[in-house]
Design an enzyme around this catalytic site. Sequence first.
Site, PDB file in Angstrom:
ATOM      1  N   ASP A  35       0.826  -1.212   0.000  1.00  0.00           N
ATOM      2  CA  ASP A  35       0.000   0.000   0.000  1.00  0.00           C
ATOM      3  C   ASP A  35       0.859   1.260   0.000  1.00  0.00           C
ATOM      4  O   ASP A  35       0.550   2.230  -0.693  1.00  0.00           O
ATOM      5  CB  ASP A  35      -0.895   0.036   1.248  1.00  0.00           C
ATOM      6  CG  ASP A  35      -1.979  -1.016   1.176  1.00  0.00           C
ATOM      7  OD1 ASP A  35      -2.053  -1.702   0.132  1.00  0.00           O
ATOM      8  OD2 ASP A  35      -2.723  -1.161   2.157  1.00  0.00           O
ATOM      9  N   ALA A  36       1.946   1.238   0.787  1.00  0.00           N
ATOM     10  CA  ALA A  36       2.772   2.450   0.925  1.00  0.00           C
ATOM     11  C   ALA A  36       3.371   2.862  -0.418  1.00  0.00           C
ATOM     12  O   ALA A  36       3.453   4.050  -0.736  1.00  0.00           O
ATOM     13  CB  ALA A  36       3.877   2.212   1.942  1.00  0.00           C
ATOM     14  N   TYR A  38       2.128   2.052  -3.432  1.00  0.00           N
ATOM     15  CA  TYR A  38       1.039   2.477  -4.301  1.00  0.00           C
ATOM     16  C   TYR A  38       0.645   3.922  -3.960  1.00  0.00           C
ATOM     17  O   TYR A  38       0.511   4.770  -4.850  1.00  0.00           O
ATOM     18  CB  TYR A  38      -0.156   1.523  -4.134  1.00  0.00           C
ATOM     19  CG  TYR A  38      -1.376   1.965  -4.894  1.00  0.00           C
ATOM     20  CD1 TYR A  38      -1.412   1.881  -6.287  1.00  0.00           C
ATOM     21  CD2 TYR A  38      -2.474   2.486  -4.226  1.00  0.00           C
ATOM     22  CE1 TYR A  38      -2.528   2.310  -6.989  1.00  0.00           C
ATOM     23  CE2 TYR A  38      -3.593   2.905  -4.913  1.00  0.00           C
ATOM     24  CZ  TYR A  38      -3.614   2.822  -6.299  1.00  0.00           C
ATOM     25  OH  TYR A  38      -4.711   3.249  -6.980  1.00  0.00           O
ATOM     26  N   SER A  84     -14.927   6.152   3.807  1.00  0.00           N
ATOM     27  CA  SER A  84     -13.600   5.761   4.285  1.00  0.00           C
ATOM     28  C   SER A  84     -13.185   6.747   5.379  1.00  0.00           C
ATOM     29  O   SER A  84     -13.978   7.579   5.806  1.00  0.00           O
ATOM     30  CB  SER A  84     -12.606   5.687   3.143  1.00  0.00           C
ATOM     31  OG  SER A  84     -12.224   6.964   2.770  1.00  0.00           O
ATOM     32  N   LYS A 117      -7.286  -0.523  14.156  1.00  0.00           N
ATOM     33  CA  LYS A 117      -7.632  -0.493  12.734  1.00  0.00           C
ATOM     34  C   LYS A 117      -7.239  -1.848  12.155  1.00  0.00           C
ATOM     35  O   LYS A 117      -6.057  -2.132  11.937  1.00  0.00           O
ATOM     36  CB  LYS A 117      -6.899   0.650  12.019  1.00  0.00           C
ATOM     37  CG  LYS A 117      -7.346   0.802  10.577  1.00  0.00           C
ATOM     38  CD  LYS A 117      -6.800   2.070   9.963  1.00  0.00           C
ATOM     39  CE  LYS A 117      -7.350   2.340   8.570  1.00  0.00           C
ATOM     40  NZ  LYS A 117      -7.396   1.226   7.659  1.00  0.00           N
ATOM     41  N   LYS A 292     -12.487   7.700  17.315  1.00  0.00           N
ATOM     42  CA  LYS A 292     -13.840   8.130  16.975  1.00  0.00           C
ATOM     43  C   LYS A 292     -14.424   8.952  18.122  1.00  0.00           C
ATOM     44  O   LYS A 292     -14.206   8.608  19.288  1.00  0.00           O
ATOM     45  CB  LYS A 292     -14.744   6.903  16.767  1.00  0.00           C
ATOM     46  CG  LYS A 292     -14.249   5.943  15.704  1.00  0.00           C
ATOM     47  CD  LYS A 292     -15.102   4.679  15.644  1.00  0.00           C
ATOM     48  CE  LYS A 292     -14.596   3.782  14.516  1.00  0.00           C
ATOM     49  NZ  LYS A 292     -15.308   2.496  14.430  1.00  0.00           N
ATOM     50  N   LYS A 316      -2.351   5.943  11.136  1.00  0.00           N
ATOM     51  CA  LYS A 316      -1.728   4.823  10.407  1.00  0.00           C
ATOM     52  C   LYS A 316      -0.313   4.562  10.908  1.00  0.00           C
ATOM     53  O   LYS A 316       0.472   5.489  11.063  1.00  0.00           O
ATOM     54  CB  LYS A 316      -1.659   5.158   8.909  1.00  0.00           C
ATOM     55  CG  LYS A 316      -3.022   5.276   8.252  1.00  0.00           C
ATOM     56  CD  LYS A 316      -3.450   3.979   7.605  1.00  0.00           C
ATOM     57  CE  LYS A 316      -2.844   3.843   6.228  1.00  0.00           C
ATOM     58  NZ  LYS A 316      -3.430   2.749   5.469  1.00  0.00           N
ATOM     59  N   CYS A 413      34.546 -21.869   1.572  1.00  0.00           N
ATOM     60  CA  CYS A 413      35.647 -22.841   1.536  1.00  0.00           C
ATOM     61  C   CYS A 413      35.750 -23.584   0.202  1.00  0.00           C
ATOM     62  O   CYS A 413      36.695 -24.333  -0.012  1.00  0.00           O
ATOM     63  CB  CYS A 413      35.507 -23.850   2.680  1.00  0.00           C
ATOM     64  SG  CYS A 413      34.094 -24.952   2.492  1.00  0.00           S
ATOM     65  N   CYS A 433      35.540 -25.491   7.415  1.00  0.00           N
ATOM     66  CA  CYS A 433      35.020 -24.325   6.686  1.00  0.00           C
ATOM     67  C   CYS A 433      35.168 -23.057   7.535  1.00  0.00           C
ATOM     68  O   CYS A 433      34.683 -22.997   8.665  1.00  0.00           O
ATOM     69  CB  CYS A 433      33.553 -24.559   6.337  1.00  0.00           C
ATOM     70  SG  CYS A 433      32.745 -23.099   5.702  1.00  0.00           S
TER      71      CYS A 433
HETATM   72  S1  IVH Z   1     -14.862   2.842  11.024  1.00  0.00           S
HETATM   73  C1  IVH Z   1     -17.070   5.961   8.563  1.00  0.00           C
HETATM   74  N1  IVH Z   1     -13.370   1.262  12.510  1.00  0.00           N
HETATM   75  O1  IVH Z   1     -10.624   1.209   7.685  1.00  0.00           O
HETATM   76  C2  IVH Z   1     -16.163   5.121   9.361  1.00  0.00           C
HETATM   77  N2  IVH Z   1     -12.983   1.279  10.165  1.00  0.00           N
HETATM   78  O2  IVH Z   1     -10.323   3.746   5.728  1.00  0.00           O
HETATM   79  C3  IVH Z   1     -15.977   3.814   8.768  1.00  0.00           C
HETATM   80  N3  IVH Z   1     -11.232  -0.264   9.434  1.00  0.00           N
HETATM   81  O3  IVH Z   1     -12.957   0.809   5.150  1.00  0.00           O
HETATM   82  C4  IVH Z   1     -14.964   2.947   9.297  1.00  0.00           C
HETATM   83  N4  IVH Z   1     -10.745  -1.053  11.430  1.00  0.00           N
HETATM   84  O4  IVH Z   1     -12.239  -1.261   6.368  1.00  0.00           O
HETATM   85  C5  IVH Z   1     -13.634   1.703  11.258  1.00  0.00           C
HETATM   86  N5  IVH Z   1     -12.154  -0.091  13.948  1.00  0.00           N
HETATM   87  C6  IVH Z   1     -12.416   0.342  12.718  1.00  0.00           C
HETATM   88  C7  IVH Z   1     -11.729  -0.148  11.576  1.00  0.00           C
HETATM   89  C8  IVH Z   1     -12.036   0.356  10.321  1.00  0.00           C
HETATM   90  C9  IVH Z   1     -10.479  -1.120  10.140  1.00  0.00           C
HETATM   91  C10 IVH Z   1     -11.131  -0.057   7.980  1.00  0.00           C
HETATM   92  C11 IVH Z   1     -12.421  -0.189   7.248  1.00  0.00           C
HETATM   93  C12 IVH Z   1     -12.560   1.063   6.433  1.00  0.00           C
HETATM   94  C13 IVH Z   1     -11.178   1.639   6.474  1.00  0.00           C
HETATM   95  C14 IVH Z   1     -11.263   3.141   6.508  1.00  0.00           C
END
Ligand code: IVH
Length: 688
Positions: A35-36, A38, A84, A117, A292, A316, A413, A433
Amino acid sequence: MTPSDEIPARIADLREQVAHHFRLYHEHDAPELPDADYDALVRELRRLEAEHPEFDEPETPSRWIGGSASATFAPVTHAVPMMSLDNAMDPSELRTWYDRLVRGLGGAEPTMIAELKFDGLAMSLRYEHGELVQAATRGDGRVGEDVTANIRTIDDIPHRLEGDDAPAVLEVRGEVYMPTAVFEELNDGYVAAGERPLVNPRNAAAGSLRQKDPAMTAKRRLSFWAYQLGAVDGGPEFGSHAETLAYIASVGFPLNDQLRTFDDIDEVIDYCAYRQDHRHDLGYEIDGVVIKVDDLALRDELGFTSRAPRWAIAYKFPPEERTTLLREIQVSVGRTGRATPFAVLEPVFVGGSTVSMATLHNQDQVAVKDVRPGDTVIVRKAGDVIPEVVGPVPSMRPKGARPWKFPTTCPACGNPFVRPEGEADTRCVAPDCPAQRDQKVAYWASRGAMDIEGLGEQMVEKLTAAGLVADPADLYSLTVEQLVELDRVGATSAGNLVDEIGKSKRQPLPRLLTALGIRHLGPAASQALTAEFHTLDAIMAKSVDEMASVDGVGRVIATTVRTWFDQPANQAFIERLREAGLGFGDEEQARRAAEARASTPQTMAGRTVVVSGSVPGYNREEAEQAITSRGGKSPGSVSKKTFALVVGPGAGASKLSKAEANGTPIVPAERFEEFLSDPDAVVAEIAG
Ligand code: IVH
């Protein structure tokens, strides 16, 4: 090419690359790039496009989002889009997010929930009147794919919600993932079968969900963590995220237990750092922490940007996989003669340090991965683990790159390598050796063995090259005068090294045993042998049977240890260590143990007795010692060999049922002492 042509050519090239990798990732679930890497391509393309709006292109892949639905799985339009998250790449970005949040709330400081995450695939599970009716991937956030049949094979996901008052509609969202142990087992199988291994658990999970046959998905043993709700009709009302999660758990979903509540952004930052350091302690992969806002009314106030909520952010972790150029492949020969191929790389910063070499494990792994000098390869460095080459990026292979061939002779050797039929390792078996010799000395001095500070590989090479050291016993006659003669060794470091070597003479016996470098004999078995026999001389006098009967040793180790001590060259080596004055264990302890044995009737000789639960008057260790001091063994688990199971309050259910299934006598803990003095009588009475 003139300079004015260069920019559009570069943009065109980047567009092609981004489009290629986008499709591999989103449409084929078979990404070639970490990912990094990309993300870095997309960033560069976006930067050039911003600097040169004259080359704009409405369809540029830098603006593509998510993946389009495939032909195999039916499209599903999400009732509530799957957004996302914005990313914070370091603590300062996290703080910026938080400051903006507080400003948006007119100065109020909200309570935050930090979740892991999970590095898997987002999934939306739709329940109607409590029944699972549809499971859909995220796709581009608006339209995903219907993978219901495959999702039904995941044990963590209920087919029916628990409780009687299920809402008309409830969408539970979360992450499907593959536990690390499952991934490793699966990959071991691929490698054994000569197939290319899967790159990481996330791709493995994605590939598993894309199977046409749900029976194939079932075999992959996927798991699920729930973390939020999507569309809801007729359900209870919630005031906070914590309440929502409690409800999700109450209807039968697994919630991750690593959930933290914070009121202070500094504490959140500390927690993210802690999680980053411990990211591999979990049994599943995570790539960050999601923070959150807890209060749902505050979330409404904050709202969304076009792609992500303002009330959440993903912190991240730095990437553990990057691509780099593989310059060449070399082979190193270790202390046991094992030949390990390794990659010499264009240095790359990954997993917290700059990596210029990475292991390729063995001959078969190079062949299965088909990495070739000149390839761009993915390098992985996870925590303290040795960096490894995961595989090549096939689309970036230069024309004419040739498969790499394992050498037939030892680079140190010149003697031929040997690979016994059915073994994974190729070895140099030459007794003289120089690579093996140097590695043996370096291993002797290493941290897990005699721990001699200042005696690393480079110093060892100087010593052996100067002819001062041919094996570890030679270390003990080194003098400061000899050392200062060596290239770039001053009087102080020479003095320190002689002191350190001298100190190592008093290292405890398990370290000395480990340092001998006998195949299979690691620190745990060395400890077990010492605990039982106390001195090196006693161990050297034991038969294979006597050693194998020690808990934690076993026949394979016992055989290699016996064979090693039987060789005259090794006996001579041990005598030189003795003359040098090394400690060979605790004679006094050995004498006391022999006396205790002589005065304790050996009623348990040849018997294995397992203790489970508490025994009146004894703690666990004392109870086990009461058995071993009477000549018996007391392992932690019941097997067919178990003579009896002693059971007290708090005994393990699985031990009990195993003993019952095997017909093993079960002795109540209150009869333990009676049992110790006359086991046969007690067992006969129980059986009768
Ligand atoms: S909340 C609107 N909680 O991260 C909020 N996402 O870039 C929606 N993910 O597509 C996501 N762990 O696949 C949330 N504890 C977590 C998560 C999580 C992984 C992923 C998820 C999402 C991406 C967000």
